[in-house]
Scaffold this active site. Structure first.
Site, short mmCIF file in Angstrom:
data_model
loop_
_atom_site.label_atom_id
_atom_site.label_comp_id
_atom_site.label_asym_id
_atom_site.label_seq_id
_atom_site.Cartn_x
_atom_site.Cartn_y
_atom_site.Cartn_z
N HIS A 82 1.44 -1.24 0.20
CA HIS A 82 -0.37 -0.04 -0.03
C HIS A 82 0.83 1.32 -0.69
O HIS A 82 2.15 1.36 0.06
CB HIS A 82 -0.89 -0.12 1.00
CG HIS A 82 -0.29 0.18 2.24
ND1 HIS A 82 0.58 -1.17 2.88
CD2 HIS A 82 0.36 1.38 3.39
CE1 HIS A 82 1.26 -0.69 4.21
NE2 HIS A 82 0.68 0.80 4.36
N ASP A 86 0.94 5.10 2.41
CA ASP A 86 -0.34 5.89 3.38
C ASP A 86 -0.84 6.88 2.48
O ASP A 86 0.20 7.66 1.87
CB ASP A 86 1.13 6.16 3.90
CG ASP A 86 1.50 4.87 4.68
OD1 ASP A 86 1.20 4.15 4.50
OD2 ASP A 86 2.71 4.84 5.78
N HIS A 131 4.74 0.37 0.24
CA HIS A 131 5.40 -0.66 0.66
C HIS A 131 4.45 -1.87 1.95
O HIS A 131 3.51 -1.54 1.45
CB HIS A 131 6.47 0.31 1.42
CG HIS A 131 5.27 1.05 3.07
ND1 HIS A 131 4.87 2.80 2.61
CD2 HIS A 131 4.65 1.34 3.89
CE1 HIS A 131 3.77 2.68 3.18
NE2 HIS A 131 3.56 1.99 3.95
N ARG A 184 8.37 -9.52 14.69
CA ARG A 184 8.73 -7.37 14.23
C ARG A 184 7.95 -6.70 14.60
O ARG A 184 6.48 -7.05 15.30
CB ARG A 184 8.02 -7.34 12.36
CG ARG A 184 8.48 -5.98 12.24
CD ARG A 184 9.19 -6.07 11.21
NE ARG A 184 8.61 -4.84 10.32
CZ ARG A 184 9.90 -4.42 9.98
NH1 ARG A 184 10.91 -4.36 10.20
NH2 ARG A 184 9.29 -2.30 9.22
C1 AKG Z 1 1.87 0.44 7.92
O1 AKG Z 1 1.31 0.38 9.59
O2 AKG Z 1 1.00 1.48 7.08
C2 AKG Z 1 2.97 -0.03 7.69
O3 AKG Z 1 3.51 0.09 6.43
C3 AKG Z 1 3.58 -0.60 8.58
C4 AKG Z 1 5.01 -0.89 8.25
C5 AKG Z 1 5.82 -1.68 9.36
O4 AKG Z 1 5.34 -2.17 10.40
O5 AKG Z 1 7.12 -1.91 9.50
#
Ligand code: AKG
Length: 332
Positions: free
Chosen positions: A207, A209, A264, A274
């Site tokens: 996606h 942002d 990303h 993570r």
């Molecule tokens: C989001 O939460 O919009 C992400 O892209 C997560 C990125 C991540 O968790 O490193």
């Protein structure tokens, strides 16, 4: 409606093969915030990648470590306690479901609204969460909002536009519609089997942002990938001491396409959890998102139809994560 179980086939998507970690260290720009040329380097990184890492950002380690350890404890709570803060619609605790259009990932998260730049302890009810959690969270959020504003001011400087706060004022505004997300990706042990078949488990689907800018910090676990302009996916080596900056769709429009919002995604890791914390800097709901007049050259036309942040935000809620959400607003 039955919740989607972790082993549901819906959870797994095949991904194109990735370039792995081989050369990603040299691909992703690293910008020293104390470098006198930082404003130019940031502008170049926004144009070429829509993504970069910053070092010497000035946020004390204690602020980061405190929130990380509180977040670990939070995700360690019994599932029934976490569920009391959910489901995320859109704010609150979410588990595997992302949004309301069928996106799922190997992730649990807490998505919180910011009011005048701060998270209210009334925004979600998480049993057993001490008052100090909110205090530490707001200390962190204040620090990353500040970084976002400094980066946006350097961008204005690098683009040679006035006033210098033309972008940062949207985040500093008491009505700024920003939010904060903590993602926890548990280890995904089945991953090996899938990888052998050339498949990866999705932690968080691809996606862009929608907001202006996002500031990500994660623990030392791999998973985040960005898409380069040619569509190649590149793994971002984690760095718990640094922040990663993401250009959002709104900044793409504000710069009339000079900057590109970066696609990303996160792949689940087979051995380690993570944990990532993301500040999404958004404008006030009634802000018109249109190219900055001080940036437009003579005769240059906007590539986008005019819209407010509220309209765009609403349309992102109505689409899947991977949809080309800006496509709707592009002029032919
Ligand atoms: C989001 O939460 O919009 C992400 O892209 C997560 C990125 C991540 O968790 O490193």
């Amino acid at each position: 409606n039955e919740p989607i179980l972790p082993n549901s086939s819906n959870l797994f998507r095949t991904c194109k093969s990735t370039s792995g970690n081989n050369n990603s260290n040299s691909v992703i720009p690293v910008i020293d915030m104390l470098d006198p040329n930082a404003k130019f380097l940031i502008t170049k990184a926004c144009e070429e990648f829509g993504f970069f890492k910053i070092i010497n950002h000035g946020v004390p380690d204690e602020t980061i470590i405190k929130l990380e350890s509180d977040a670990v404890k939070l995700f360690d709570l019994p599932q029934c306690d976490k569920d009391k803060a959910g489901p995320a619609s859109p704010y609150g605790y979410g588990n595997k479901r992302i949004g309301s259009h069928g996106d799922v990932g190997w992730v649990e998260y807490l998505l919180l609204p910011l009011n005048d730049g701060l998270v209210s302890d009334k925004s979600v009810t998480i049993p057993q969460t001490p008052h100090l959690f909110w205090y530490g969270l707001n200390k962190y959020v204040t620090s990353v909002r500040n970084i976002a504003c400094v980066v946006l001011e350097k961008i204005a400087d690098g683009l040679n536009i006035e006033p210098k706060n033309v972008l940062s004022r949207m985040l500093k505004n008491e009505k700024s519609d920003s939010c904060f997300r903590i993602n926890h990706y548990p280890p995904c042990t089945e991953i090996e089997a899938y990888l052998k078949g050339g498949r990866n488990f999705i932690g968080f689907g691809e996606h862009t942002d929608p907001q202006v800018i996002s500031i990500i910090r994660s623990n030392n676990t791999t998973g985040l990938q960005i898409s380069l302009k040619d569509g190649t996916w590149v793994s971002v080596p984690p760095d718990e001491h640094s922040f990663f900056i993401i250009v959002g769709d709104s900044l793409q429009v504000l710069t009339n396409g000079r900057f590109k919002s970066v696609k990303h995604r996160v792949l689940a890791n087979s051995v380690k959890s993570r944990l990532s914390m993301i500040y999404f800097g958004g404008p006030p709901l009634n802000e018109k998102i249109l190219p900055l007049s001080s940036l437009m050259e003579e005769g240059e036309e906007s590539l986008y139809k005019e819209f407010t942040w509220q309209e765009y935000k609403k349309s992102t809620y109505m689409t899947k994560l991977s949809a080309d959400r800006l496509g709707l607003y592009k002029k032919n």
